[in-house]
Design an enzyme around this catalytic site. Structure first.
Site, short mmCIF file in Angstrom:
data_model
loop_
_atom_site.label_atom_id
_atom_site.label_comp_id
_atom_site.label_asym_id
_atom_site.label_seq_id
_atom_site.Cartn_x
_atom_site.Cartn_y
_atom_site.Cartn_z
N SER A 188 0.79 -1.23 0.00
CA SER A 188 0.00 0.00 0.00
C SER A 188 0.82 1.28 0.00
O SER A 188 0.32 2.33 -0.38
CB SER A 188 -0.93 0.01 1.21
OG SER A 188 -0.20 -0.03 2.42
N HIS A 216 -5.38 -3.99 -1.98
CA HIS A 216 -5.14 -3.01 -3.04
C HIS A 216 -5.02 -3.65 -4.41
O HIS A 216 -4.82 -2.95 -5.40
CB HIS A 216 -3.88 -2.20 -2.73
CG HIS A 216 -4.08 -1.16 -1.69
ND1 HIS A 216 -4.61 0.09 -1.96
CD2 HIS A 216 -3.83 -1.16 -0.35
CE1 HIS A 216 -4.67 0.80 -0.85
NE2 HIS A 216 -4.21 0.06 0.14
N LYS A 247 -12.16 -0.18 -0.84
CA LYS A 247 -11.30 0.53 -1.80
C LYS A 247 -11.96 0.51 -3.18
O LYS A 247 -12.85 1.30 -3.43
CB LYS A 247 -9.90 -0.07 -1.76
CG LYS A 247 -9.23 0.14 -0.39
CD LYS A 247 -7.86 -0.45 -0.30
CE LYS A 247 -7.16 -0.09 1.00
NZ LYS A 247 -7.86 -0.55 2.22
#
Length: 405
Positions: A188, A216, A247
């Site tokens: 990240s 991610h 996300k």
């Protein structure tokens, strides 16, 4: 006579530590979003180009997700009213988990309240003090906390160094206890991709459990955003996949995918699952709608990567340090601009905001001393004009501050 917390001595050590952060120039205050998370939005009353959010595919404001949330609230109310194991498992929760399991090509899935609790709750519940964890040195804090809570013996390998991971496995191969290899799919802070395929080879060679945190990578890598396991063609080789709904999916929560027995075990032993109220129906319905969009609109991911390639190319052309020498090279829409000094980084971030760009400064202890950076994140919804304007602000501000010469 009324007293205030600030007048009491019991927490003065916290004030002293905050004063130290202020002295170093790395103290920050929370910026407040006044409208929706978008490529251009308003923080603290100021309109800025936003390069700071994890909203990779622009789904936080998608009208279909909003409508799904509204309809679920009408149908099921605003909350579930209980933890999952007592009375809080709703039909819509099971529908989401089944959808994620199909999407990830696994037997089963369980949704947690966040990606953090998914990681920490899983690692801490499946291992004990007689076991071993082989963990990348740059793994997410939730993995580190879960490893500590498990009381297993922790062995840390150099970042993305599969050969070092094998050295550690060789050292303990004759020790009793289970072995677990853990890596982020995408890291990240640097935006580089974990060596999932090489670590899968090691897991099979040494009989270790293989776990990947794909927070991610989900919605970013692989076919239709299926993540790093799909990216490396490692389906069936990863025992535990962790992902996030916060996300690219645009909402809130985390999930764990794997075998039916793994998920059933987590129902019984994962403490965040056992002791936290389940998601509101509105959030659950939103996530279902988001996975439908991932399946139906792969062009969103294509746009994300087109924007990412252009942005990285232009940052490098301008002379910014975006990793690859003293820090890992970014391979994803997360692109750090390495500054080094913490105070200088935070000053740069504040100056960028004043000039119309939201780009967050990250300093120690989130990243090592001397590795402070502006972390930028590209999305599918940024236009070329917005990207060019952001690049212009970055360039002019950096030159004014002497970061670029």
């Amino acid at each position: 006579m009324a007293s205030t917390l600030s007048s009491r001595p019991q927490l003065q050590h916290l004030t002293a530590q905050l004063d130290e952060l202020r002295q170093k120039g790395t103290h920050f205050r929370l910026r407040v979003l006044d409208d929706m998370q978008a490529p251009i939005c308003t923080y603290d009353g100021k309109q800025v180009i936003n390069l700071a959010s994890n909203n990779y595919l622009g789904l936080t404001a998608d009208p279909r997700l909003r409508e799904a949330a509204i309809q679920a609230t009408r149908d099921y109310g605003v909350g579930s009213g209980a933890v999952r194991t007592i009375a809080g498992t709703m039909k819509i929760h099971m529908e989401l988990e089944e959808k994620i399991a199909r999407f990830k090509n696994v037997e089963a899935c369980v949704v947690f309240q966040s990606g953090f609790t998914a990681n920490a709750g899983t690692v801490s519940s499946i291992l004990g003090k007689e076991d071993f964890i082989i963990s990348d040195e740059l793994n997410h804090a939730s993995i580190i906390d879960g490893a500590r809570l498990s009381r297993a013996k922790i062995k840390v390998f150099r970042h993305k160094d599969a050969a070092h991971a094998e050295e550690l496995l060789k050292e303990i191969q004759n020790e009793p206890g289970r072995k677990l290899i853990i890596t982020d799919g995408v890291f990240s802070m640097d935006g580089d991709i974990g060596p999932v395929d090489k670590l899968c080879d090691l897991a099979e060679k040494y009989g270790a459990i293989m776990m990947v945190d794909d927070a991610h990578a989900s919605g970013v890598l692989g076919k239709n955003g299926r993540g790093s396991i799909d990216h490396f063609h490692c389906h069936g080789r990863v025992d535990i996949q962790v992902g996030t709904l916060s996300k690219a999916i645009g909402a809130l929560g985390g999930y764990v995918c794997g075998s039916k027995d793994l998920i059933d075990f987590l129902y019984h032993r994962a403490r965040p699952f056992l002791f936290s109220t389940s998601h509101p129906p509105s959030v659950t319905a939103t996530c279902i709608a988001a996975f439908d969009i991932l399946e139906q609109e792969p062009e969103r991911i294509d746009r994300l990567w087109e924007n990412t390639r252009y942005f990285k190319q232009e940052l490098a052309r301008l002379g910014f340090d975006i990793g690859g020498v003293s820090t890992p090279a970014s391979e994803t829409p997360i692109t750090p601009i390495i500054v080094g000094d913490g105070r200088r980084t935070m000053d740069f971030s504040r100056a960028l905001f004043d000039n119309g760009l939201m780009a967050t400064g990250i300093a120690f202890p989130t990243v090592p001393e001397g590795k402070a950076r502006i972390r930028t994140i590209m999305t599918s919804e940024h236009t070329r004009g917005q990207i060019d304007q952001a690049l212009d602000i970055l360039d002019k501000t950096a030159r004014k501050l002497g970061i670029l010469v």
